[in-house]
Motif scaffolding. Structure first.
Motif, PDB file in Angstrom:
ATOM      1  N   SER A  64       0.833  -1.206   0.000  1.00 34.21           N
ATOM      2  CA  SER A  64       0.000   0.000   0.000  1.00 34.21           C
ATOM      3  C   SER A  64       0.868   1.257   0.000  1.00 34.21           C
ATOM      4  CB  SER A  64      -0.928  -0.014   1.224  1.00 34.21           C
ATOM      5  OG  SER A  64      -1.761   1.121   1.238  1.00 34.21           O
ATOM      6  N   ASN A 261      -7.206   0.663  -3.320  1.00 37.07           N
ATOM      7  CA  ASN A 261      -8.465   0.389  -2.617  1.00 37.07           C
ATOM      8  C   ASN A 261      -8.649  -1.111  -2.390  1.00 37.07           C
ATOM      9  OD1 ASN A 261      -9.183   3.099  -2.509  1.00 37.07           O
ATOM     10  ND2 ASN A 261     -10.287   3.028  -4.447  1.00 37.07           N
ATOM     11  N   PHE A 262      -8.283  -1.897  -3.414  1.00 37.36           N
ATOM     12  CA  PHE A 262      -8.408  -3.347  -3.286  1.00 37.36           C
ATOM     13  C   PHE A 262      -7.497  -3.881  -2.189  1.00 37.36           C
ATOM     14  CE2 PHE A 262      -6.516  -7.476  -4.487  1.00 37.36           C
ATOM     15  CZ  PHE A 262      -7.622  -8.282  -4.306  1.00 37.36           C
ATOM     16  N   SER A 264      -6.349  -2.303   0.413  1.00 40.37           N
ATOM     17  CA  SER A 264      -6.884  -1.890   1.719  1.00 40.37           C
ATOM     18  C   SER A 264      -8.039  -2.795   2.140  1.00 40.37           C
ATOM     19  CB  SER A 264      -7.349  -0.430   1.659  1.00 40.37           C
ATOM     20  OG  SER A 264      -6.273   0.437   1.394  1.00 40.37           O
ATOM     21  N   ASN A 265      -8.946  -3.072   1.201  1.00 40.28           N
ATOM     22  CA  ASN A 265     -10.072  -3.959   1.510  1.00 40.28           C
ATOM     23  C   ASN A 265      -9.595  -5.380   1.816  1.00 40.28           C
ATOM     24  OD1 ASN A 265     -11.916  -1.892   1.092  1.00 40.28           O
ATOM     25  ND2 ASN A 265     -12.230  -2.388  -1.054  1.00 40.28           N
ATOM     26  N   LEU A 266      -8.581  -5.826   1.062  1.00 41.88           N
ATOM     27  CA  LEU A 266      -8.044  -7.171   1.280  1.00 41.88           C
ATOM     28  C   LEU A 266      -7.427  -7.289   2.668  1.00 41.88           C
ATOM     29  CD1 LEU A 266      -7.444  -9.958   0.104  1.00 41.88           C
ATOM     30  CD2 LEU A 266      -5.315  -9.027  -0.837  1.00 41.88           C
ATOM     31  N   ASP A 268      -8.299  -5.635   5.303  1.00 44.33           N
ATOM     32  CA  ASP A 268      -9.415  -5.685   6.267  1.00 44.33           C
ATOM     33  C   ASP A 268     -10.027  -7.081   6.320  1.00 44.33           C
ATOM     34  OD1 ASP A 268      -9.029  -3.032   6.841  1.00 44.33           O
ATOM     35  OD2 ASP A 268     -10.620  -2.311   5.500  1.00 44.33           O
ATOM     36  N   VAL A 269     -10.212  -7.693   5.156  1.00 46.20           N
ATOM     37  CA  VAL A 269     -10.796  -9.034   5.103  1.00 46.20           C
ATOM     38  C   VAL A 269      -9.892 -10.052   5.792  1.00 46.20           C
ATOM     39  CG1 VAL A 269     -11.434 -10.923   3.554  1.00 46.20           C
ATOM     40  CG2 VAL A 269     -12.180  -8.599   3.038  1.00 46.20           C
TER      41      VAL A 269
END
Length: 319
Positions: A64, A261-262, A264-266, A268-269
């Motif tokens: 990131s 963005n992907f 960051s979402n990954l 979190d998951v």
């Protein structure tokens, strides 16, 4: 049978109390740490998975950061390139104005000289963290630049770092070593653009010291209209090429933003997945803690009763 040597009731009560104390210690550790699986001893399988995924998440965090650096570099190049397109449009307008009868072409050329200096300044200033994709002073080409985009773990456990690639041949404006590698320094055949069939007529915009061919785009009082028309055609062609380059940079910027963005979402998951494996359910643990504390008190009382039962034997020996 009642024995003063072996107190079976006390032994059973003590064993129960030890079991309660062990469970209570484990529950208190979960409540204090927040983890159901804190060490490998708690659950080796879950601990191993969680440790690996935490390591991967740390790598993704670095990805990131790299995407942020890449985005800043691309944005810097795009901003400078966008400014160059505007300046080039102004130069084209000046050349068109030079076709007007009675205009002072020397004054127009002076304005064009200042605009060329602005082109050089924009290209030289397009540097971020030592990276400049618009201005090259090296003997070799800038080549393909890479932006770290992701960290991938395969099904077999292998890891790989993927990148977004950009060929700087699509963005270099000025090359001081080889003029043909820069949009603003290379020569362009006006005859090929205008299809006049009168022979090759090459023009370039900036002379930066490298080997060039043809004539520099500049006008004098006696510059004929057909030459100015050639210059206009060449400048317009350069603008089209710069527009394509800016579009490419814009597309890369959009891709980097989507990838960021992907990632960051990954992350979190993955954090949620780790939590499901090792995090303690605080509602459940607090309820268990209260129950075990009650059991501990009862166990202590039971042990006390079992120990006191032997004392009753003394009454049999009293007169």
């Amino acid at each position: 049978m009642t024995s003063i040597m072996t107190n079976a009731a006390a032994m059973a009560a003590l064993q129960t109390l030890r079991s309660i104390d062990n469970n209570l210690e484990m529950t208190q550790r979960r409540v204090s740490s927040g983890y159901r699986v804190e060490t490998a001893a708690d659950n080796a399988g879950y601990w191993s998975i969680a440790t690996t995924m935490r390591s991967d998440n740390a790598a993704l965090s670095t990805v990131s950061d790299a995407l942020g650096l890449g985005a800043a570099t691309v944005d810097t190049a795009y901003t400078a390139l966008d400014n160059v397109v505007d300046v080039m449009s102004t130069i084209k307008a000046k050349l068109v104005a030079a076709r007007e009868p009675g205009v002072d072409k020397n004054k127009i050329n002076e304005e064009m000289t200042q605009l060329k200096n602005q082109l050089i300044s924009s290209a030289q200033s397009a540097s971020f963290s030592g990276e400049n994709w618009l201005y090259n002073t090296n003997a070799l080409e800038l080549g393909t630049k890479q932006v770290v985009s992701s960290f991938v773990r395969g099904a077999d456990g292998s890891v790989q770092v993927t990148t977004l690639d950009f060929d700087t041949a699509e963005s270099v404006l000025i090359d001081t070593q080889d003029a043909s590698r820069g949009f603003l320094t290379k020569s362009i055949d006006a005859d090929a653009l205008r299809n006049t069939g009168t022979g090759t007529r090459e023009y370039y915009l900036l002379d930066m010291g490298g080997p060039t061919g043809g004539d520099e785009i500049a006008i004098e009082t006696d510059t004929p209209d057909d030459v100015i028309d050639d210059m206009i055609a060449v400048v317009d062609n350069v603008i089209q090429q710069l527009t394509d380059a800016a579009a490419t940079l814009g597309a890369i910027t959009s891709r980097i933003e989507m990838q960021d963005n992907f990632v960051s979402n990954l992350m979190d998951v993955i954090d949620k997945g780790i939590g499901r494996l090792v995090d303690a359910d605080m509602n459940e643990e607090s309820t268990r803690l209260k129950a075990l504390q009650t059991q501990q008190q009862l166990g202590i009382q039971a042990l006390s009763i079992a120990n006191s039962s032997a004392e009753k034997l003394l009454t049999l020996f009293q007169r």
